[in-house]
Design an enzyme around this catalytic site. Structure first.
Site, mmCIF file in Angstrom:
data_model
loop_
_atom_site.group_PDB
_atom_site.id
_atom_site.type_symbol
_atom_site.label_atom_id
_atom_site.label_comp_id
_atom_site.label_asym_id
_atom_site.label_seq_id
_atom_site.Cartn_x
_atom_site.Cartn_y
_atom_site.Cartn_z
ATOM 1 N N ASP A 42 -7.662 3.998 12.181
ATOM 2 C CA ASP A 42 -6.380 4.500 11.919
ATOM 3 C C ASP A 42 -6.253 5.921 11.316
ATOM 4 O O ASP A 42 -5.505 6.930 11.631
ATOM 5 C CB ASP A 42 -5.330 3.660 11.698
ATOM 6 C CG ASP A 42 -5.014 2.360 12.310
ATOM 7 O OD1 ASP A 42 -5.045 2.464 13.638
ATOM 8 O OD2 ASP A 42 -4.801 1.390 11.785
ATOM 9 N N ARG A 94 -0.511 5.294 16.949
ATOM 10 C CA ARG A 94 -1.070 6.000 15.578
ATOM 11 C C ARG A 94 -0.476 7.621 16.155
ATOM 12 O O ARG A 94 0.091 8.338 15.304
ATOM 13 C CB ARG A 94 -2.447 6.216 15.560
ATOM 14 C CG ARG A 94 -2.551 4.650 15.019
ATOM 15 C CD ARG A 94 -1.808 4.239 13.833
ATOM 16 N NE ARG A 94 -2.202 2.945 13.571
ATOM 17 C CZ ARG A 94 -1.415 2.254 12.554
ATOM 18 N NH1 ARG A 94 -0.154 2.624 12.116
ATOM 19 N NH2 ARG A 94 -1.598 1.026 12.186
ATOM 20 N N ASP A 141 0.877 -1.122 0.083
ATOM 21 C CA ASP A 141 0.003 -0.024 -0.050
ATOM 22 C C ASP A 141 0.874 1.230 0.087
ATOM 23 O O ASP A 141 0.687 2.212 -0.837
ATOM 24 C CB ASP A 141 -0.987 0.001 1.421
ATOM 25 C CG ASP A 141 -2.236 -0.855 1.089
ATOM 26 O OD1 ASP A 141 -2.466 -1.294 -0.101
ATOM 27 O OD2 ASP A 141 -2.600 -1.096 2.119
ATOM 28 N N SER A 188 -3.763 -9.028 7.757
ATOM 29 C CA SER A 188 -3.358 -7.614 7.632
ATOM 30 C C SER A 188 -3.080 -7.355 9.112
ATOM 31 O O SER A 188 -3.681 -7.647 10.050
ATOM 32 C CB SER A 188 -4.690 -6.747 7.412
ATOM 33 O OG SER A 188 -4.391 -5.326 7.996
HETATM 34 N N1 ARG Z 1 -8.746 -2.503 15.407
HETATM 35 C C1 ARG Z 1 -7.511 -2.124 15.904
HETATM 36 C C2 ARG Z 1 -7.572 -0.805 16.263
HETATM 37 O O1 ARG Z 1 -8.430 -0.065 15.732
HETATM 38 C C3 ARG Z 1 -6.212 -2.742 15.148
HETATM 39 C C4 ARG Z 1 -6.200 -2.071 13.681
HETATM 40 C C5 ARG Z 1 -5.224 -2.976 13.216
HETATM 41 N N2 ARG Z 1 -4.934 -2.455 11.776
HETATM 42 C C6 ARG Z 1 -4.236 -3.588 10.961
HETATM 43 N N3 ARG Z 1 -3.736 -3.173 9.876
HETATM 44 N N4 ARG Z 1 -4.459 -4.689 11.120
HETATM 45 O O2 ARG Z 1 -6.737 -0.368 16.898
#
Ligand code: ARG
Length: 421
Positions: A132, A103, A23, A182
């Site tokens: 995110d 983040r 990506d 992922s």
């Molecule tokens: N659901 C989790 C969060 O919002 C994890 C997100 C993880 N991202 C990923 N690319 N697997 O914090």
């Protein structure tokens, strides 16, 4: 000459958070093409165990103007993970917020590099379906409202196959074995989504787990983990004093080897979508379990009760991308006030995926053996309970008397009304 210079000045510089994956690699080319921009890439070392040199080489191969590899692990631990421990942070009671905590730090570093590079924009590779994007953009905009944020993945709307075609056409090297999952990783945990996990009724395949053993494969003898806390943060494990980063690494391995820290749950994303998530957070699960227990020893009943509300509010703010909302700092001040007494040690017993606190002690313990013992030598005068109970139940007793009286009255009125018919 002058003309060329002003045209150059028109060129925009975009600072991109770069993971080295498909990506964000496509993002580099896409920003260069679509926005005619110079791209500066930033890769943070949050303890995700990536090959950072290979990521940098990849960025340079794709023609970035500059690349930054920044080790921010200590900052991540002291400014994000430690506050999360003090707050016993668990979104919906289960998720230690490992991805969510990273983040705002990534966003902060993007802004810092943007200032250094004189960039007018920052960019990230988050999709339009997740949390995110919100966390990154709210933080960037709160720090510098003038910066433009570009979210290429949200804008280009390409399918996976289209992305791969685009990559091939732009000579972006694609790693042959792409995982079906992922994954996002940092020293506080591993988040795994997609593929077979999208079926919430199905047990996660064993290959999702990398940091935690399956309980059936964990050792047959229990493991004991002694954690020492100083003012709410862990400072030693099994008798050795350690810095935060080292300690978290140690506990991750120790707890993970006993199958502790694997989390499977259905989560409510900020955008309203429910998603099935698997996490591996051995250190977070063990440390927060111990921390919470130590608090029960040293804080009062009222403090504990109030703090539990603060904790869920704190967790929600972090989950929902509001790290920089002033309320978070306000809550932190309350939490900090409680942590001055959260010093002591906790013994954990880990066995085949289970974790139990089996001992705790603290110089600030409010536990008083003299008061609680059933044996001889009790310092508690049992006669004082009598008066206490009278006052404690005063209103309940009065209310109950009133109720009985009025019930009798209603009964009497019904009877006389019936007799008059
Ligand atoms: N659901 C989790 C969060 O919002 C994890 C997100 C993880 N991202 C990923 N690319 N697997 O914090």
């Amino acid at each position: 000459m002058h003309r060329t210079k002003s045209l150059l000045e028109l060129r925009s510089t975009v600072v991109l958070a770069y993971s080295g994956g498909l990506d964000t690699s496509v993002c580099i080319k896409w920003l260069q093409e679509r926005y005619s921009a110079d791209v500066v890439t930033v890769t943070l070392d949050l303890g995700q165990q990536d090959e950072l040199k290979a990521i940098e080489d990849r960025a340079r191969l794709l023609g970035v103007k500059a690349h930054y590899t920044l080790d921010v692990q200590d900052e991540f631990v002291s400014d994000y993970v430690f506050p999360a421990i003090r707050a016993n942070a668990m979104y919906q009671g289960k998720y230690p917020l490992s991805t969510a905590l990273g983040r705002p730090l990534i966003a902060k570093k993007l802004v810092e590099v943007a200032v250094k590079e004189g960039a007018d924009s920052v960019a990230h590779g988050c999709t339009g379906k997740g949390n995110d994007q919100v966390r990154m953009e709210v933080t960037v905009k709160s720090m510098d409202a003038g910066l433009r944020v570009i979210a290429p993945v949200r804008e280009w709307n390409m399918s996976r196959d289209e992305e791969i075609k685009y990559a091939i056409a732009h000579h972006i090297p694609i790693k042959p074995s792409r995982s079906i999952y992922s994954v996002d990783q940092n020293l506080w945990g591993r988040s795994i989504e997609s593929g077979p996990l999208e079926m919430p009724d199905q047990e996660p395949p064993a290959d999702v787990y990398e940091w935690t053993r399956l309980p059936e494969e964990a050792p047959d003898a229990p493991g004991y983990l002694d954690l020492e806390f100083t003012e709410g943060v862990p400072t030693a494990a099994n008798g050795s004093a350690m810095g935060g980063r080292e300690l978290i690494g140690f506990v991750t391995k120790f707890a993970g080897s006993h199958g502790v820290g694997a989390i499977d749950h259905v989560e409510d994303r900020l955008v309203g979508i429910k998603s099935r998530e698997v996490y591996e957070c051995p250190a977070a699960v063990a440390i927060i379990e111990a921390h919470r227990d130590l608090e029960k020893l040293v804080l009062t009943r009222n403090e504990l009760s109030f703090k539990s509300h603060v904790e869920s509010e704190w967790s929600w703010l972090i989950y929902s991308g509001l790290w920089l909302d002033p309320l978070r700092a306000d809550l932190d001040r309350f939490i900090e006030g409680t942590q001055s007494r959260v010093t002591g040690s906790v013994r954990l017993k880990l066995y085949k995926g289970n974790i139990k606190v089996v001992g705790r002690s603290s110089p600030y313990s409010v536990y008083d053996l003299g008061l609680s013992t059933y044996n001889k030598g009790s310092t508690f005068d049992q006669r004082s309970a009598e008066g206490f109970i009278q006052l404690w139940g005063l209103q309940a007793r009065i209310a109950s008397d009133v109720r009985k009286r009025s019930d009798r009255q209603v009964g009497y009125q019904r009877k006389t009304a019936k007799a008059a018919e």
